[in-house]
Write an enzyme that holds these catalytic residues in place. Structure first.
Site, PDB file in Angstrom:
ATOM      1  CE  LYS A 221     -23.669 -29.699  57.593  1.00 41.12           C
ATOM      2  NZ  LYS A 221     -25.580 -29.144  58.072  1.00 41.12           N
TER       3      LYS A 221
ATOM      4  NE  ARG B 141     -23.983 -30.522  64.481  1.00 45.28           N
ATOM      5  CZ  ARG B 141     -24.005 -31.598  63.848  1.00 45.28           C
ATOM      6  NH1 ARG B 141     -22.714 -31.960  63.264  1.00 45.28           N
ATOM      7  NH2 ARG B 141     -25.616 -31.783  63.635  1.00 45.28           N
TER       8      ARG B 141
ATOM      9  NE  ARG C  55     -32.174 -35.774  55.706  1.00 43.64           N
ATOM     10  CZ  ARG C  55     -31.095 -35.300  56.649  1.00 43.64           C
ATOM     11  NH1 ARG C  55     -29.903 -34.628  55.564  1.00 43.64           N
ATOM     12  NH2 ARG C  55     -30.555 -35.091  57.629  1.00 43.64           N
TER      13      ARG C  55
ATOM     14  NE  ARG D 251     -29.078 -38.662  56.981  1.00 45.60           N
ATOM     15  CZ  ARG D 251     -28.679 -37.810  56.999  1.00 45.60           C
ATOM     16  NH1 ARG D 251     -28.347 -36.302  57.831  1.00 45.60           N
ATOM     17  NH2 ARG D 251     -27.771 -37.535  55.822  1.00 45.60           N
TER      18      ARG D 251
ATOM     19  NE  ARG E  46     -30.796 -33.676  63.404  1.00 49.21           N
ATOM     20  CZ  ARG E  46     -31.314 -34.398  61.920  1.00 49.21           C
ATOM     21  NH1 ARG E  46     -32.725 -34.720  61.954  1.00 49.21           N
ATOM     22  NH2 ARG E  46     -30.462 -34.404  61.074  1.00 49.21           N
TER      23      ARG E  46
HETATM   24  P1  AMP Z   1     -25.761 -34.409  61.191  1.00 52.09           P
HETATM   25  O1  AMP Z   1     -25.617 -35.615  60.744  1.00 52.09           O
HETATM   26  O2  AMP Z   1     -24.213 -33.648  60.486  1.00 52.09           O
HETATM   27  O3  AMP Z   1     -27.389 -33.907  61.433  1.00 52.09           O
HETATM   28  O4  AMP Z   1     -25.471 -35.210  62.698  1.00 52.09           O
HETATM   29  C1  AMP Z   1     -26.602 -35.805  62.866  1.00 52.09           C
HETATM   30  C2  AMP Z   1     -26.607 -35.954  65.170  1.00 52.09           C
HETATM   31  O5  AMP Z   1     -25.148 -36.629  65.548  1.00 52.09           O
HETATM   32  C3  AMP Z   1     -26.525 -34.862  65.258  1.00 52.09           C
HETATM   33  O6  AMP Z   1     -27.871 -34.498  66.126  1.00 52.09           O
HETATM   34  C4  AMP Z   1     -25.618 -35.239  67.491  1.00 52.09           C
HETATM   35  O7  AMP Z   1     -26.113 -36.112  67.962  1.00 52.09           O
HETATM   36  C5  AMP Z   1     -24.531 -36.166  66.289  1.00 52.09           C
HETATM   37  N1  AMP Z   1     -23.094 -35.513  65.819  1.00 52.09           N
HETATM   38  C6  AMP Z   1     -22.696 -34.862  64.831  1.00 52.09           C
HETATM   39  N2  AMP Z   1     -21.782 -33.978  64.575  1.00 52.09           N
HETATM   40  C7  AMP Z   1     -21.393 -34.226  65.868  1.00 52.09           C
HETATM   41  C8  AMP Z   1     -20.740 -33.169  66.194  1.00 52.09           C
HETATM   42  N3  AMP Z   1     -19.255 -32.733  66.020  1.00 52.09           N
HETATM   43  N4  AMP Z   1     -20.108 -32.757  67.667  1.00 52.09           N
HETATM   44  C9  AMP Z   1     -21.272 -33.508  68.464  1.00 52.09           C
HETATM   45  N5  AMP Z   1     -22.115 -34.121  68.272  1.00 52.09           N
HETATM   46  C10 AMP Z   1     -22.392 -34.410  66.768  1.00 52.09           C
END
Ligand code: AMP
Length: 213
Positions: free
Chosen positions: A13, A85, A124, A158, A169
């Site tokens: 994404k 989410r 990554r 990350r 996740r």
């Molecule tokens: P991502 O980079 O999108 O995979 O997000 C990394 C982490 O950020 C996730 O595992 C959540 O802990 C937090 N996070 C990101 N977006 C959201 C969201 N919309 N709602 C809640 N937590 C989020």
């Protein structure tokens, strides 16, 4: 055009968001990137978010909705990456957008089998400066530890790209994504894309689906 990208961690994404933003000038709002920056800066939000992000759990909705609210009201065309989410975030987003006379035009669901995602995530690493994404299995930097795009030597993993957090996740993702897809399908906004090919091939498919030349 206002878009949402749904998909599991590692489904591409973020990569496709920045390609599309470069092409048509959308503002990308990536909640994961925003939270990671807040955590690095040890802001009030960052301190609260850290324990959730490290475990791979969702940060409480009110904190996330606040971020989104502040961003979308000042932007013309946006792409939401990593938000919503869960169904509550989706409903609150609708409410928020209708109050400022905006709407979502299309929701793209990136589909990738779990076994491919694991390799993508565990390999990554990201440029701290320009956020370009690399992978030690599939796409290393041309020069060791130097970003191909901006020349920075600040490449990093990350905090949540490790095996244990990834398992959670994926669990969190699978728990709510079907419900989110049904929500947007009902509103005739959902398109799904098979996202296992290379990034240029997927980008061509994406442009066709979004009718962008
Ligand atoms: P991502 O980079 O999108 O995979 O997000 C990394 C982490 O950020 C996730 O595992 C959540 O802990 C937090 N996070 C990101 N977006 C959201 C969201 N919309 N709602 C809640 N937590 C989020």
């Amino acid at each position: 055009m206002n878009l949402i990208f749904l998909g599991p961690p590692g489904s591409g994404k973020g990569t496709q968001s920045s390609k599309l933003a470069d092409l048509i000038g959308l503002d990308v709002i990536a909640t994961g990137n925003i939270l990671r920056d807040e955590i690095k800066n040890s802001s009030k939000l960052g301190v609260i978010a850290k324990s959730y992000v490290e475990k791979g759990d969702l940060v409480p909705d009110d904190l996330i909705l606040n971020i989104i609210k502040n961003k979308v009201k000042n932007i013309n065309s946006f792409l939401l990456d990593g938000f919503p989410r869960n169904i509550n975030q989706a409903i609150e987003l609708e409410r928020m957008l209708s109050s400022i006379e905006k709407k979502i035009d299309c929701v793209v669901n990136f589909e990738v089998p779990d076994d491919i995602l694991v390799k993508r995530i565990l390999g990554r690493y990201v440029c701290k400066e320009c956020k370009e994404v690399y992978n030690s299995f599939f796409k290393d930097t041309k020069q060791k530890n130097i970003c191909d795009i901006c020349g920075s030597n600040q490449l990093e993993k990350r905090i949540d790209d490790n095996e244990e957090t990834l398992r959670n996740r994926m669990k969190v993702f699978h728990k709510s994504n079907n419900e989110l897809c049904d929500f947007y399908k009902k509103n005739n906004l959902l398109i799904s894309i098979n996202a296992i090919e290379n990034e240029n091939f997927i980008f061509d498919k994406l442009k066709k689906l979004l009718k962008i030349n």
